[in-house]
Design a protein around this motif. Sequence first.
Motif, mmCIF file in Angstrom:
data_model
loop_
_atom_site.group_PDB
_atom_site.id
_atom_site.type_symbol
_atom_site.label_atom_id
_atom_site.label_comp_id
_atom_site.label_asym_id
_atom_site.label_seq_id
_atom_site.Cartn_x
_atom_site.Cartn_y
_atom_site.Cartn_z
ATOM 1 N N PHE A 220 25.071 20.360 1.427
ATOM 2 C CA PHE A 220 23.678 20.602 1.045
ATOM 3 C C PHE A 220 23.385 22.037 0.628
ATOM 4 N N GLY A 221 24.355 22.942 0.796
ATOM 5 C CA GLY A 221 24.041 24.332 0.528
ATOM 6 C C GLY A 221 23.074 24.855 1.563
ATOM 7 N N SER B 298 25.071 22.635 -4.539
ATOM 8 C CA SER B 298 25.917 21.962 -3.557
ATOM 9 C C SER B 298 26.531 20.696 -4.141
ATOM 10 N N ALA B 299 25.871 20.125 -5.178
ATOM 11 C CA ALA B 299 26.418 18.930 -5.819
ATOM 12 C C ALA B 299 27.742 19.238 -6.515
ATOM 13 N N VAL B 300 27.909 20.503 -6.891
ATOM 14 C CA VAL B 300 29.132 20.903 -7.560
ATOM 15 C C VAL B 300 30.250 21.148 -6.552
ATOM 16 N N PHE B 301 29.910 21.776 -5.446
ATOM 17 C CA PHE B 301 30.925 22.238 -4.515
ATOM 18 C C PHE B 301 31.325 21.221 -3.456
ATOM 19 N N VAL C 140 10.264 30.359 -3.107
ATOM 20 C CA VAL C 140 11.208 29.926 -2.079
ATOM 21 C C VAL C 140 11.647 28.496 -2.317
ATOM 22 N N PHE C 141 10.702 27.616 -2.704
ATOM 23 C CA PHE C 141 11.055 26.224 -2.976
ATOM 24 C C PHE C 141 12.043 26.129 -4.130
ATOM 25 N N VAL C 142 11.856 26.955 -5.181
ATOM 26 C CA VAL C 142 12.745 26.922 -6.332
ATOM 27 C C VAL C 142 14.153 27.353 -5.927
ATOM 28 N N ILE C 143 14.251 28.426 -5.123
ATOM 29 C CA ILE C 143 15.555 28.881 -4.637
ATOM 30 C C ILE C 143 16.229 27.772 -3.848
ATOM 31 N N SER C 144 15.456 27.111 -2.965
ATOM 32 C CA SER C 144 16.011 26.040 -2.134
ATOM 33 C C SER C 144 16.534 24.901 -2.992
ATOM 34 N N LEU C 145 15.791 24.523 -4.044
ATOM 35 C CA LEU C 145 16.219 23.438 -4.920
ATOM 36 C C LEU C 145 17.485 23.804 -5.675
ATOM 37 N N LEU C 146 17.555 25.039 -6.199
ATOM 38 C CA LEU C 146 18.730 25.469 -6.935
ATOM 39 C C LEU C 146 19.974 25.453 -6.067
ATOM 40 N N LEU C 147 19.813 25.880 -4.815
ATOM 41 C CA LEU C 147 20.944 25.865 -3.893
ATOM 42 C C LEU C 147 21.384 24.436 -3.594
ATOM 43 N N SER C 148 20.414 23.517 -3.500
ATOM 44 C CA SER C 148 20.753 22.107 -3.278
ATOM 45 C C SER C 148 21.509 21.539 -4.469
#
Length: 326
Positions: A296-297, A16-19, A5-13
């Motif tokens: 932040f996604g 968000s830097a792109v979008f 879950v932490f990895v998914i959360s980090l990837l989504l964050s």
Amino acid sequence: MTSYVFVISLLLSLLSAVFSDDASFQKLPVPGKRSGPESFAFDSTGKAFYTGVSGGKILKYTPDKGFVDFAQITKTSTSSWCKGVFGTALAKKCGRPAGIAFNTKTGDLYVADAPLGLHVIPPAGGLATKIVDSVDGKPFKFLDGLDVDPTTGVVYFTSFSSKFSPSEVFIAVGVKDASGKLFKYDPATKSVTVLVEGLSGAAGCAVSSDGSFVLVSEFIKSNIKRYWIKGPKAGSIDDIFSSSISNPDNIRRIGSTGNFWVASVINKVVVPTDPSAVKIDSNGKVIQTIFLKNEFGNTLLSEANEVDGKLYIGTLTGPFAGVMKL
């Protein structure tokens, strides 16, 4: 499961830097392979802020120098194996600072380290001093929120759970744990008192500007309680100060306005969604909501803290701190 879950959360964050292309929003990347600027404390000048990150470090940020090391929770916090840790990994060795706040009169910085207890850091920084890691003979399992009464210097802090550790946070949420507590530490007497028990994910706390009450959020229950410090209601609790904010995390007062910012998400089984910053007044009424998914996604937003017309925004596992012009 927790690491997944932490990895998914980090990837989504990171995505968000792109979008995110909002000109009023600035990202301050956390250096040194650290992550999760969870909470912010501002010095008396209001120009520098401090934040705790993974691996047990406290960083100082100024516009001219950016992030620099200020303090560490343990002697091993500066070691190579603590440098790249993610989330709560190695937290019992390295430390994992959660809530932080200054005593503006003394310059001392108080830190609720999630697994290692209540600490204090002198104005010059360096190695933190552990104040207490248990109360009434019961070790803390999972400290979280912290604030300092601006009128007395008394420290208020929370435990998210008395049964589950930080690495077991998703279990605590899943079983609807209600073993959280609100504590008071008095630097004058060096005593710790349990004020409120039976809290469901006590994530954050904030003292009013006049020191009359302290708010405490229940992340799991989507509720905010008010504990009266002084006045005719001293020692009593308003069980439902505000129940209109989804999964509230840290709470921060906005100067002497009487208002507060609350970090909020919609908690889901896999990952929290729809992060937002919610402003409430001294009666718990919602007066503004800022949606932050674009910036932040879908991640666990931990704090929104307003200083000088800017909102400083933290996350539990994200790679940057956010600053938004209001």
